[in-house]
Motif scaffolding. Structure first.
Motif, PDB file in Angstrom:
ATOM      1  N   ALA A 168       0.850  -1.188   0.000  1.00 16.47           N
ATOM      2  CA  ALA A 168       0.000   0.000   0.000  1.00 16.47           C
ATOM      3  C   ALA A 168       0.889   1.243   0.000  1.00 16.47           C
ATOM      4  O   ALA A 168       1.859   1.340   0.744  1.00 16.47           O
ATOM      5  CB  ALA A 168      -0.903   0.001   1.215  1.00 16.47           C
ATOM      6  N   THR A 169       0.580   2.164  -0.862  1.00 12.46           N
ATOM      7  CA  THR A 169       1.345   3.400  -0.947  1.00 12.46           C
ATOM      8  C   THR A 169       0.546   4.536  -0.334  1.00 12.46           C
ATOM      9  O   THR A 169      -0.641   4.390  -0.044  1.00 12.46           O
ATOM     10  CB  THR A 169       1.665   3.733  -2.413  1.00 12.46           C
ATOM     11  N   LEU A 170       1.206   5.646  -0.151  1.00 19.54           N
ATOM     12  CA  LEU A 170       0.528   6.810   0.402  1.00 19.54           C
ATOM     13  C   LEU A 170      -0.417   7.393  -0.636  1.00 19.54           C
ATOM     14  O   LEU A 170      -0.098   7.454  -1.821  1.00 19.54           O
ATOM     15  CB  LEU A 170       1.545   7.866   0.817  1.00 19.54           C
ATOM     16  N   GLY A 171      -1.532   7.868  -0.166  1.00 19.27           N
ATOM     17  CA  GLY A 171      -2.504   8.478  -1.054  1.00 19.27           C
ATOM     18  C   GLY A 171      -2.198   9.946  -1.273  1.00 19.27           C
ATOM     19  O   GLY A 171      -1.218  10.490  -0.734  1.00 19.27           O
ATOM     20  N   PRO A 172      -3.002  10.623  -2.047  1.00 17.08           N
ATOM     21  CA  PRO A 172      -2.739  12.037  -2.336  1.00 17.08           C
ATOM     22  C   PRO A 172      -2.863  12.921  -1.103  1.00 17.08           C
ATOM     23  O   PRO A 172      -2.124  13.893  -0.964  1.00 17.08           O
ATOM     24  CB  PRO A 172      -3.800  12.393  -3.379  1.00 17.08           C
ATOM     25  N   VAL A 173      -3.731  12.582  -0.186  1.00 20.56           N
ATOM     26  CA  VAL A 173      -3.873  13.380   1.040  1.00 20.56           C
ATOM     27  C   VAL A 173      -2.632  13.224   1.905  1.00 20.56           C
ATOM     28  O   VAL A 173      -2.085  14.208   2.430  1.00 20.56           O
ATOM     29  CB  VAL A 173      -5.146  12.973   1.816  1.00 20.56           C
TER      30      VAL A 173
ATOM     31  N   HIS B 190       0.355  12.434   0.863  1.00 24.78           N
ATOM     32  CA  HIS B 190       1.447  13.143   0.195  1.00 24.78           C
ATOM     33  C   HIS B 190       1.364  14.640   0.468  1.00 24.78           C
ATOM     34  O   HIS B 190       2.374  15.291   0.735  1.00 24.78           O
ATOM     35  CB  HIS B 190       1.411  12.893  -1.319  1.00 24.78           C
ATOM     36  N   THR B 191       0.176  15.190   0.389  1.00 22.22           N
ATOM     37  CA  THR B 191      -0.006  16.623   0.633  1.00 22.22           C
ATOM     38  C   THR B 191       0.387  16.986   2.056  1.00 22.22           C
ATOM     39  O   THR B 191       1.090  17.978   2.290  1.00 22.22           O
ATOM     40  CB  THR B 191      -1.471  17.021   0.374  1.00 22.22           C
TER      41      THR B 191
ATOM     42  N   VAL C 224       4.213  16.842   2.397  1.00 21.64           N
ATOM     43  CA  VAL C 224       4.859  18.008   1.776  1.00 21.64           C
ATOM     44  C   VAL C 224       4.665  19.245   2.644  1.00 21.64           C
ATOM     45  O   VAL C 224       5.591  20.043   2.833  1.00 21.64           O
ATOM     46  CB  VAL C 224       4.311  18.226   0.346  1.00 21.64           C
ATOM     47  N   MET C 225       3.463  19.420   3.188  1.00 19.88           N
ATOM     48  CA  MET C 225       3.212  20.573   4.069  1.00 19.88           C
ATOM     49  C   MET C 225       4.096  20.523   5.309  1.00 19.88           C
ATOM     50  O   MET C 225       4.627  21.553   5.739  1.00 19.88           O
ATOM     51  CB  MET C 225       1.739  20.618   4.474  1.00 19.88           C
ATOM     52  N   LEU C 226       4.260  19.346   5.893  1.00 22.83           N
ATOM     53  CA  LEU C 226       5.127  19.224   7.069  1.00 22.83           C
ATOM     54  C   LEU C 226       6.578  19.537   6.718  1.00 22.83           C
ATOM     55  O   LEU C 226       7.278  20.207   7.501  1.00 22.83           O
ATOM     56  CB  LEU C 226       5.011  17.822   7.667  1.00 22.83           C
ATOM     57  N   LEU C 227       7.032  19.075   5.561  1.00 22.33           N
ATOM     58  CA  LEU C 227       8.400  19.376   5.154  1.00 22.33           C
ATOM     59  C   LEU C 227       8.593  20.879   4.940  1.00 22.33           C
ATOM     60  O   LEU C 227       9.610  21.447   5.346  1.00 22.33           O
ATOM     61  CB  LEU C 227       8.761  18.608   3.880  1.00 22.33           C
ATOM     62  N   VAL C 228       7.620  21.525   4.303  1.00 22.00           N
ATOM     63  CA  VAL C 228       7.703  22.973   4.100  1.00 22.00           C
ATOM     64  C   VAL C 228       7.695  23.692   5.443  1.00 22.00           C
ATOM     65  O   VAL C 228       8.441  24.659   5.654  1.00 22.00           O
ATOM     66  CB  VAL C 228       6.547  23.453   3.199  1.00 22.00           C
ATOM     67  N   LEU C 229       6.882  23.221   6.386  1.00 18.19           N
ATOM     68  CA  LEU C 229       6.829  23.826   7.720  1.00 18.19           C
ATOM     69  C   LEU C 229       8.168  23.699   8.435  1.00 18.19           C
ATOM     70  O   LEU C 229       8.663  24.671   9.025  1.00 18.19           O
ATOM     71  CB  LEU C 229       5.723  23.168   8.553  1.00 18.19           C
ATOM     72  N   VAL C 230       8.778  22.531   8.369  1.00 21.13           N
ATOM     73  CA  VAL C 230      10.070  22.327   9.041  1.00 21.13           C
ATOM     74  C   VAL C 230      11.146  23.210   8.416  1.00 21.13           C
ATOM     75  O   VAL C 230      11.931  23.857   9.132  1.00 21.13           O
ATOM     76  CB  VAL C 230      10.467  20.828   8.984  1.00 21.13           C
ATOM     77  N   VAL C 231      11.194  23.276   7.088  1.00 24.52           N
ATOM     78  CA  VAL C 231      12.187  24.128   6.425  1.00 24.52           C
ATOM     79  C   VAL C 231      11.940  25.595   6.771  1.00 24.52           C
ATOM     80  O   VAL C 231      12.879  26.362   7.012  1.00 24.52           O
ATOM     81  CB  VAL C 231      12.168  23.888   4.898  1.00 24.52           C
ATOM     82  N   GLY C 232      10.671  26.009   6.832  1.00 22.99           N
ATOM     83  CA  GLY C 232      10.350  27.385   7.212  1.00 22.99           C
ATOM     84  C   GLY C 232      10.783  27.703   8.624  1.00 22.99           C
ATOM     85  O   GLY C 232      11.308  28.781   8.901  1.00 22.99           O
ATOM     86  N   LEU C 233      10.559  26.769   9.546  1.00 25.24           N
ATOM     87  CA  LEU C 233      10.987  26.995  10.934  1.00 25.24           C
ATOM     88  C   LEU C 233      12.502  27.109  11.034  1.00 25.24           C
ATOM     89  O   LEU C 233      13.025  27.944  11.777  1.00 25.24           O
ATOM     90  CB  LEU C 233      10.470  25.875  11.832  1.00 25.24           C
ATOM     91  N   ILE C 234      13.212  26.287  10.293  1.00 23.15           N
ATOM     92  CA  ILE C 234      14.679  26.374  10.295  1.00 23.15           C
ATOM     93  C   ILE C 234      15.114  27.724   9.749  1.00 23.15           C
ATOM     94  O   ILE C 234      16.014  28.375  10.297  1.00 23.15           O
ATOM     95  CB  ILE C 234      15.290  25.210   9.487  1.00 23.15           C
TER      96      ILE C 234
END
Length: 119
Positions: free
Chosen positions: A33-38, A40-41, A44-54
């Protein structure tokens, strides 16, 4: 019992798939089973949040260093002003002490004993 027939060599049909080749299992596995579109979204949002906090923490570090540098510069300016003030006071004291030892200053009349001209 029925006779078993085993082919020692596969001949003829060259278009056999790799699954039917010799010493291979003929089993098809379902993909995991792979990750669905939700998902994945959200990832990606969590990764953007972590990079923004850094990025924000690095920016605030630079700002805090700037405030520390400004406070040190203010202290240096204050100490330089105090040093200039003390140098001027020292020059007045040295000049006054040198003036008291001067021959001309010793022979001068005290200004408090002088009178005023009447009209």
């Amino acid at each position: 019992m029925a006779e078993a027939y085993f082919a020692t060599r596969r001949t003829g049909n060259i278009e056999l798939s790799a699954d039917w080749a010799r010493n291979r299992n003929a089993v098809r596995h379902e993909p995991r089973a792979t990750l669905g579109p939700v998902s994945h979204t959200i990832t990606v949002m969590l990764l953007v949040l972590v990079v923004g906090l850094i990025y924000i923490t690095q920016g605030t570090k630079a700002t805090s260093y700037d405030y520390a540098l400004n406070s040190v510069n203010d202290e240096i300016a204050s100490l330089e002003a105090q040093n200039n003030s003390l140098a001027a006071e020292n020059a007045r004291i040295v000049a006054a002490a040198a003036g008291e030892q001067n021959e001309v200053a010793l022979t001068m009349v005290d200004a408090r004993t002088a009178g005023y001209v009447a009209e």
